[in-house]
Design an enzyme around this catalytic site. Structure first.
Site, mmCIF file in Angstrom:
data_model
loop_
_atom_site.group_PDB
_atom_site.id
_atom_site.type_symbol
_atom_site.label_atom_id
_atom_site.label_comp_id
_atom_site.label_asym_id
_atom_site.label_seq_id
_atom_site.Cartn_x
_atom_site.Cartn_y
_atom_site.Cartn_z
ATOM 1 N N ALA A 136 0.564 -0.527 -0.093
ATOM 2 C CA ALA A 136 0.122 0.075 0.095
ATOM 3 C C ALA A 136 1.358 1.517 0.143
ATOM 4 C CB ALA A 136 -1.399 -0.115 1.092
ATOM 5 N N CYS A 167 -7.837 -0.365 2.133
ATOM 6 C CA CYS A 167 -7.697 1.226 1.387
ATOM 7 C C CYS A 167 -9.439 1.103 0.770
ATOM 8 C CB CYS A 167 -7.328 0.851 0.143
ATOM 9 S SG CYS A 167 -5.581 0.452 1.145
#
Length: 220
Positions: A136, A167
């Protein structure tokens, strides 16, 4: 470039240190990359929606920290290498999107060293293997200078990712390098990743002074 290998650091002090570094740096301040791990923590971006922390996550005892990067919610924990990039972008003639692309490419190249074929995913920043997220990204840029960075799943416990919408994506699968055959520990992977970041970062332009760029965010 100054590289700091910080070991395992609680999230809030690391975040505060990044903010302080960025607020007090001058035209002469060297850029820095910090390599570290965090104890278990959820972080929620500035525009993040709290409902992405599912009931199991709220009951897990893992703290939630609301922070100033872009993006939604993610998990950090032992077994995940985190690299924070404290970079003066105009001095290296970089735009925010270019830095994000550079970070993604460094991750893809690092994973290729382990014979892991990773890729970008349109509209979903980060790096993926067969549709599962393995890394990420999240940035904050103030006055042209970045902080926050990236997180790569090496041997991290994946269960806490199942207690959030990672996310902001419901049902998004996550994966780690260990399950794809990699045996290096977090420190070794961090050094390989660092090498790719340093290789891809453009050199400082000695004739270019930092610009008063507006603040910006990049999503996880």
């Amino acid at each position: 470039m100054v590289v700091k290998r910080l070991g395992r650091v609680d999230y809030a002090p690391a975040w505060e240190a990044m903010q302080h570094f960025t607020a007090t740096r001058s035209d002469a301040t060297d850029d820095e990359i910090w390599l570290l791990e965090h104890p278990p923590v959820y972080t929620l971006g500035q525009a993040g929606r709290p409902e992405h922390l599912l009931p199991a996550g709220r009951d897990s005892g893992i703290p939630l920290v609301k922070i100033d990067r872009g993006g939604q919610i993610t998990y950090h924990g032992p077994g995940q290498i985190v690299a924070y990039l404290l970079i003066d972008l105009p001095r290296r003639r970089l735009k925010v999107r270019e830095l994000v692309n550079l970070m993604e490419q460094a991750l893809i190249d690092c994973l290729a060293d382990y014979d892991i074929a990773a890729e970008r995913k349109a509209g979903a920043p980060g790096v993926y293997v067969d549709g599962a997220k393995i890394a990420a990204l999240g940035l904050r840029v103030k006055n042209g200078c970045s902080y926050h960075g990236l997180a790569l799943n090496v041997d991290v416990d994946l269960a806490p990712f199942g207690w959030i919408n990672p996310c902001g994506y419901e049902g998004l699968a996550t994966i780690r390098m260990r399950d794809l055959g990699a045996t290096d520990d977090v420190a070794a992977v961090g050094e390989r990743l660092l090498g790719h970041l340093l290789r891809l970062l453009p050199p400082i332009d000695p004739l270019r002074s930092p610009a008063d760029s507006p603040s910006a965010q990049a999503a996880v």
